[in-house]
Design an enzyme around this catalytic site. Structure first.
Site, PDB file in Angstrom:
ATOM      1  N   SER A  64      -2.419   1.268  -2.830  1.00 57.80           N
ATOM      2  CA  SER A  64      -2.231   2.160  -1.682  1.00 57.80           C
ATOM      3  C   SER A  64      -2.919   3.513  -1.816  1.00 57.80           C
ATOM      4  CB  SER A  64      -0.747   2.388  -1.428  1.00 57.80           C
ATOM      5  OG  SER A  64      -0.191   1.226  -0.870  1.00 57.80           O
ATOM      6  N   LYS A  67      -5.497   4.269   0.698  1.00 61.04           N
ATOM      7  CA  LYS A  67      -5.194   4.547   2.120  1.00 61.04           C
ATOM      8  C   LYS A  67      -5.706   5.900   2.618  1.00 61.04           C
ATOM      9  CE  LYS A  67      -1.132   1.473   2.116  1.00 61.04           C
ATOM     10  NZ  LYS A  67       0.337   1.472   1.988  1.00 61.04           N
ATOM     11  N   TYR A 191      -8.283  -5.409   4.163  1.00 59.10           N
ATOM     12  CA  TYR A 191      -7.369  -4.392   3.639  1.00 59.10           C
ATOM     13  C   TYR A 191      -6.964  -4.734   2.193  1.00 59.10           C
ATOM     14  CZ  TYR A 191      -2.733  -2.520   2.606  1.00 59.10           C
ATOM     15  OH  TYR A 191      -1.662  -1.951   1.973  1.00 59.10           O
ATOM     16  N   TYR A 243       5.893   7.993   1.299  1.00 58.44           N
ATOM     17  CA  TYR A 243       6.782   7.136   2.091  1.00 58.44           C
ATOM     18  C   TYR A 243       8.171   7.754   2.273  1.00 58.44           C
ATOM     19  CZ  TYR A 243       3.228   3.971   0.146  1.00 58.44           C
ATOM     20  OH  TYR A 243       2.056   3.390  -0.259  1.00 58.44           O
ATOM     21  N   VAL A 261       1.018   0.703  -5.965  1.00 55.63           N
ATOM     22  CA  VAL A 261       1.924  -0.167  -6.714  1.00 55.63           C
ATOM     23  C   VAL A 261       1.360  -0.690  -8.042  1.00 55.63           C
ATOM     24  CG1 VAL A 261       3.385  -0.928  -4.800  1.00 55.63           C
ATOM     25  CG2 VAL A 261       1.283  -2.184  -5.306  1.00 55.63           C
TER      26      VAL A 261
HETATM   27  N1  GLN Z   1      -1.753  -3.912  -1.581  1.00 61.91           N
HETATM   28  C1  GLN Z   1      -0.412  -3.417  -1.567  1.00 61.91           C
HETATM   29  C2  GLN Z   1       0.322  -3.906  -0.340  1.00 61.91           C
HETATM   30  O1  GLN Z   1      -0.218  -3.915   0.698  1.00 61.91           O
HETATM   31  C3  GLN Z   1      -0.409  -1.915  -1.616  1.00 61.91           C
HETATM   32  C4  GLN Z   1       0.985  -1.326  -1.572  1.00 61.91           C
HETATM   33  C5  GLN Z   1       1.125  -0.040  -2.344  1.00 61.91           C
HETATM   34  O2  GLN Z   1       0.373   0.256  -3.256  1.00 61.91           O
HETATM   35  N2  GLN Z   1       2.191   0.678  -2.042  1.00 61.91           N
HETATM   36  O3  GLN Z   1       1.445  -4.303  -0.397  1.00 61.91           O
END
Ligand code: GLN
Length: 432
Positions: A64, A67, A191, A243, A261
């Protein structure tokens, strides 16, 4: 002398090492099996100095943390209006993978949660391009942020896609609300590849430093996105980057940030540094446990909290005095330091209160190292009003901190390199 900064980082890592709480991301098998003991931290300054300790060059997938950078590319490629029309900027207070859309508009609430990030991925690059070209723009753009070519980890990609039911559901939901107008599966695949780009803590620190440095990578010198885009991205990172932990983070750490993550965590402190940490065990928000502890420590040890109120701007007014007498007298206001709104207000007030009786007034900027745009406009307005009041106005500006001064409408300034030439021009020395 050996720099104390890497030593400080080593000590900070040792401090969090005993904490083995949390767990690697369970829903992506390739991440679940990652070595949980990895630990690294990197600082990258806005002038390109990089300090690191621990696992600085080990690769892991960006997840993430991609993003905010993809959001930056979409804003740069398609413009604010189009992107904001599709994806909002309100904190959701929800987990990163929540299936949610804003009531009424049907837009994802923000680009940091998966639903907004999947929509944002579809907005990168020129309109009408296929998934492969779009992915190339994402990989190329994120590589420019990092300052080196990044590659996708195909096994993490495949592993996540096998279990991507939730993100696919999000894709279909976006398609049914016409936020996506193309094949949602292809967008989720793109993505997921974006999330599977391999980076190191060093790369992430430089990516963050590029944001801290107004969009210019501090090592390569390449401008990756415009300044206005960076302001937008940092704002969204500070309200939505963590978040449902965003409020806690804003109060305890106070640095615009983004977690992933796989255990990466970045923070970008405007004008100062980019920070990255790497430690794979996560808390219930999906954020690295040791990463959070490290950032809390960095923020408090180094006073990095954005809401930390700086010491009142040091006097910008060094002196206010008159040289010469009678008709040859010149009033000199010597300014110093970096001048923003508050400093310029102090200068305005001084001129108003002094109500100079001398024909000639000089604003001496010799010791000023920077002028914010608002300060520049305020000083020029002072010059204009002084001209209208019948004064001859001089700007002593040897370093051109106020280049091409134009006070506009009835104003006039004469730029000189030093006080002597201001005095000479105004006749003080010649008449003396
Ligand atoms: N690729 C992961 C997902 O879409 C990324 C989530 C994250 O890093 N919070 O679930």
């Amino acid at each position: 002398m050996r720099s104390p900064i890497p030593d400080y980082l080593i000590e900070a890592l040792a401090g969090v090492m005993p904490d083995t709480s949390g767990a690697t991301a369970g829903y992506i098998p390739e991440l679940a099996s990652a070595d949980p003991e990895h630990l690294g931290a990197v600082f990258a300054t806005v002038d390109g100095e990089v300090y690191g300790a621990g696992d600085v060059d080990d690769e892991f997938t960006i997840q993430s943390i991609s993003k905010p950078f993809t959001y930056a590319l979409a804003l740069a490629d398609r413009g604010f209006d189009l992107v904001l029309n599709k994806v909002g900027v309100e904190p959701s207070g929800e987990a990163f993978n929540e299936l949610s859309l804003e009531g009424g508009s049907g837009r994802p609430l923000n680009p940091m949660i998966n639903v907004g990030a999947i929509a944002t991925h579809s907005l990168v690059g020129p309109e009408g391009r296929g998934p492969a070209e779009r992915l190339e723009r994402v990989v190329g753009g994120l590589s420019a942020f990092a300052g080196r070519r990044l590659e996708v980890d195909d096994s993490v990609y495949a592993s996540e896609m096998e279990h991507a039911h939730r993100n696919l559901a999000i894709g279909h939901m976006l398609r049914s609300h016409h936020v996506l107008t193309e094949d949602p599966v292809a967008v989720v695949e793109g993505y997921t590849r974006q999330c599977s780009l391999l980076v190191t803590a060093r790369d992430l620190a430089l990516m963050a430093a590029t944001l801290a440095n107004r969009g210019v990578n501090p090592v390569s010198g390449v401008r990756v996105v415009p300044e206005a885009v960076v302001r937008q991205v940092l704002s969204v990172m500070s309200t939505c980057g963590m978040y449902d932990g965003a409020g806690d983070w804003a109060t305890r750490v106070g640095i615009p940030a983004k977690s992933g993550v796989s255990g990466g965590l970045i923070g970008a402190l405007p004008g100062q540094i980019g920070i990255a940490t790497f430690s794979p065990r996560l808390d219930h928000h999906g954020t690295s446990v040791r990463g959070v502890s490290l950032f809390e420590r960095f923020s408090s040890d180094m006073g990095l909290h954005l809401m930390e109120v700086p010491a009142a701007a040091r006097a910008v007014l060094r002196s206010n005095h008159v040289v010469g007498t009678g008709s040859t007298a010149i009033r000199i206001l010597q300014l110093q330091g970096g001048i923003g709104f508050a400093g310029a207000e102090r200068v305005v007030r001084e001129v108003v209160d002094t109500a100079p009786g001398e024909d000639r007034v000089a604003l001496d900027l010799t010791m000023v190292h920077s002028l914010d745009d608002v300060a520049r406009r305020m000083l020029l307005e002072v010059a204009r009003r002084l001209t209208l009041d019948g004064h001859e106005v001089y700007l002593v500006d040897p370093e051109s901190v106020l280049p091409g001064p134009d006070p506009g409408d009835g104003g006039r300034v004469t730029v000189v390199d030093d006080l002597d030439s201001a005095a000479t021009r105004s006749g003080v020395l010649t008449d003396a």
